[in-house]
Design a protein around this motif. Sequence first.
Motif, mmCIF file in Angstrom:
data_model
loop_
_atom_site.group_PDB
_atom_site.id
_atom_site.type_symbol
_atom_site.label_atom_id
_atom_site.label_comp_id
_atom_site.label_asym_id
_atom_site.label_seq_id
_atom_site.Cartn_x
_atom_site.Cartn_y
_atom_site.Cartn_z
ATOM 1 N N ASP A 297 0.821 -1.211 0.000
ATOM 2 C CA ASP A 297 0.000 0.000 0.000
ATOM 3 C C ASP A 297 0.856 1.263 0.000
ATOM 4 O O ASP A 297 0.565 2.212 -0.747
ATOM 5 N N ALA A 298 1.896 1.270 0.815
ATOM 6 C CA ALA A 298 2.742 2.468 0.903
ATOM 7 C C ALA A 298 3.449 2.744 -0.414
ATOM 8 O O ALA A 298 3.512 3.892 -0.880
ATOM 9 N N ALA A 299 3.988 1.690 -1.026
ATOM 10 C CA ALA A 299 4.700 1.861 -2.298
ATOM 11 C C ALA A 299 3.741 2.284 -3.414
ATOM 12 O O ALA A 299 4.085 3.104 -4.271
ATOM 13 N N PHE A 300 2.531 1.731 -3.391
ATOM 14 C CA PHE A 300 1.522 2.122 -4.380
ATOM 15 C C PHE A 300 1.185 3.598 -4.250
ATOM 16 O O PHE A 300 1.128 4.332 -5.246
ATOM 17 N N ARG A 301 0.956 4.044 -3.027
ATOM 18 C CA ARG A 301 0.599 5.452 -2.813
ATOM 19 C C ARG A 301 1.729 6.385 -3.229
ATOM 20 O O ARG A 301 1.487 7.463 -3.774
ATOM 21 N N LYS A 302 2.952 5.965 -2.981
ATOM 22 C CA LYS A 302 4.095 6.789 -3.360
ATOM 23 C C LYS A 302 4.250 6.852 -4.875
ATOM 24 O O LYS A 302 4.460 7.922 -5.458
ATOM 25 N N MET A 303 4.113 5.720 -5.516
ATOM 26 C CA MET A 303 4.319 5.651 -6.965
ATOM 27 C C MET A 303 3.276 6.473 -7.721
ATOM 28 O O MET A 303 3.594 7.133 -8.716
ATOM 29 N N PHE A 304 2.029 6.426 -7.235
ATOM 30 C CA PHE A 304 0.943 7.088 -7.959
ATOM 31 C C PHE A 304 0.380 8.297 -7.212
ATOM 32 O O PHE A 304 -0.778 8.677 -7.415
ATOM 33 N N ALA A 305 1.223 8.910 -6.394
ATOM 34 C CA ALA A 305 0.803 10.110 -5.671
ATOM 35 C C ALA A 305 0.349 11.194 -6.647
ATOM 36 O O ALA A 305 0.959 11.391 -7.697
ATOM 37 N N LYS A 306 -0.744 11.852 -6.319
ATOM 38 C CA LYS A 306 -1.298 12.967 -7.098
ATOM 39 C C LYS A 306 -1.775 12.559 -8.488
ATOM 40 O O LYS A 306 -1.900 13.393 -9.377
ATOM 41 N N THR A 307 -2.051 11.270 -8.685
ATOM 42 C CA THR A 307 -2.621 10.821 -9.952
ATOM 43 C C THR A 307 -4.008 10.236 -9.699
ATOM 44 O O THR A 307 -4.361 9.902 -8.566
ATOM 45 N N ALA A 308 -4.778 10.099 -10.765
ATOM 46 C CA ALA A 308 -6.105 9.492 -10.645
ATOM 47 C C ALA A 308 -6.010 8.030 -10.240
ATOM 48 O O ALA A 308 -6.915 7.497 -9.588
ATOM 49 N N VAL A 309 -4.922 7.352 -10.596
ATOM 50 C CA VAL A 309 -4.754 5.934 -10.282
ATOM 51 C C VAL A 309 -4.836 5.695 -8.783
ATOM 52 O O VAL A 309 -5.434 4.713 -8.322
ATOM 53 N N LYS A 310 -4.283 6.602 -8.013
ATOM 54 C CA LYS A 310 -4.235 6.428 -6.563
ATOM 55 C C LYS A 310 -5.617 6.270 -5.961
ATOM 56 O O LYS A 310 -5.805 5.586 -4.943
ATOM 57 N N ARG A 311 -6.627 6.877 -6.593
ATOM 58 C CA ARG A 311 -7.970 6.870 -6.010
ATOM 59 C C ARG A 311 -8.632 5.497 -6.033
ATOM 60 O O ARG A 311 -9.588 5.256 -5.309
ATOM 61 N N THR A 312 -8.142 4.579 -6.853
ATOM 62 C CA THR A 312 -8.732 3.230 -6.861
ATOM 63 C C THR A 312 -8.297 2.422 -5.654
ATOM 64 O O THR A 312 -8.966 1.466 -5.274
ATOM 65 N N GLY A 313 -7.172 2.781 -5.061
ATOM 66 C CA GLY A 313 -6.620 2.008 -3.955
ATOM 67 C C GLY A 313 -5.742 0.882 -4.458
ATOM 68 O O GLY A 313 -5.877 0.392 -5.585
ATOM 69 N N ARG A 314 -4.844 0.466 -3.599
ATOM 70 C CA ARG A 314 -3.864 -0.550 -3.972
ATOM 71 C C ARG A 314 -4.499 -1.884 -4.321
ATOM 72 O O ARG A 314 -4.114 -2.557 -5.287
ATOM 73 N N ASP A 315 -5.518 -2.315 -3.574
ATOM 74 C CA ASP A 315 -6.056 -3.664 -3.760
ATOM 75 C C ASP A 315 -6.715 -3.840 -5.119
ATOM 76 O O ASP A 315 -6.498 -4.845 -5.802
ATOM 77 N N ARG A 316 -7.538 -2.880 -5.522
ATOM 78 C CA ARG A 316 -8.168 -2.967 -6.839
ATOM 79 C C ARG A 316 -7.113 -2.912 -7.941
ATOM 80 O O ARG A 316 -7.224 -3.588 -8.969
ATOM 81 N N PHE A 317 -6.104 -2.074 -7.737
ATOM 82 C CA PHE A 317 -5.053 -1.938 -8.741
ATOM 83 C C PHE A 317 -4.288 -3.258 -8.904
ATOM 84 O O PHE A 317 -4.035 -3.699 -10.036
ATOM 85 N N ILE A 318 -3.933 -3.887 -7.792
ATOM 86 C CA ILE A 318 -3.218 -5.165 -7.860
ATOM 87 C C ILE A 318 -4.096 -6.239 -8.498
ATOM 88 O O ILE A 318 -3.610 -7.099 -9.247
ATOM 89 N N ARG A 319 -5.407 -6.196 -8.211
ATOM 90 C CA ARG A 319 -6.327 -7.102 -8.910
ATOM 91 C C ARG A 319 -6.163 -6.952 -10.420
ATOM 92 O O ARG A 319 -6.050 -7.942 -11.154
ATOM 93 N N ASN A 320 -6.139 -5.708 -10.890
ATOM 94 C CA ASN A 320 -6.008 -5.445 -12.327
ATOM 95 C C ASN A 320 -4.667 -5.933 -12.861
ATOM 96 O O ASN A 320 -4.583 -6.487 -13.961
#
Length: 389
Positions: A297-320
């Motif tokens: 979660d921390a690495a996801f938030r850092k990587m996609f900070a200030k982008t629309a991607v961040k709003r999906t959350g790490r779990d949905r993103f990893i699912r994708n």
Amino acid sequence: MAGADAGVDLRQSRLLTDLTSLKTRLVETAHAQGFDIVGITRPDATPLAGVRLQQFLAEGAHGDMAWMEATAERRASPQALWPQVRSVIMLGLNYGPDHDPLEILKARERGAISVYAKGEDYHEVIKPRLKDIARWLIAEAGGDVKVFVDTAAVMEKPLAAAAGLGWQGKHTNMVSRQFGSWLFLGAIFTTLELPADEPERDSCGTCHACLDICPTAAFPAPYRLDARRCISYLTIEHKGPIPREMRAMIGNRIYGCDDCLAVCPWNKFAQEGRNAKLAAREVARAPKLEELARLDDAAFRKMFAKTAVKRTGRDRFIRNVLIAIGNSGDAALAPAAERLLSDASPLARGAAVWALTRLDPARAAAVAPQYAGEPDPAVAEEWALTPNA
């Protein structure tokens, strides 16, 4: 009486001249804020929008976007949202890409992120500019204003079409003669009575390229979308496991889908967006699936900070990401899926089972006994569907 009538006519003429001048300066101010196109419409200019929305909801085509039902009454017209509104200012910002967004689909070991989400979150880019324009308008002419960027019960696309920015194409998105299918939209509601623009004529003609290219056949008819089959909906809005019958069609699209936008013939007249904040970040251009699968979660938030991607959350993103891994056909990515079989998120675990089974069914069958006590019913069902599990 004739003199009185002449006086009224003169005052009306002066008022019209003043409003026309105000509108000209408003457009200039919007261009100075980086917007590429501006139009004005009346709040009652989209009477069919509410009817079409109700049909969309009645068909269940909104999927699990319950917020659309909850806000349907306010969404039906600007006056339902704010009774005092007299004019709606619609603004468009070109985010046309500097590359072919469909090329990434050939690189199956990498993730495809929709063009709009590769740079800074457009909500955060556009809203401050709208507020600046709104403040200018109040200082110049008084009245009251409200600004919106895709976060309230506002049907931006029908309003933008009524304001002359373009038309809703057969893919239901906005199409502009100048900018093709690449426009971010923002709205300013005002109590001022401003001169309205003429709506743009639909110029899709007989073209149906956007319908033909859709990987999931999400368009039951031209100008109609079934969100339940749309990859953008499935990878962004949908909260649960992606339906099994849809997974193979998603390919390596891990956030959104640009197919129907990218093939629009009107794009050939568009210049690439020149806004620095909207430029694609390097990490979002063609990220490696194996590296994305390692994000906590921390690495996801850092990587996609200030982008629309961040709003999906790490779990949905990893699912994708795991769906894309399963579609890669690359057995070398099987270990990345296996590592996530014990992830804390049931969404990730279920997708990991599917991905590993696709890439290495023998390995999936071999490790299945270790997960016989899976507590989540959806994940347990994934295991039950694994051959020889």
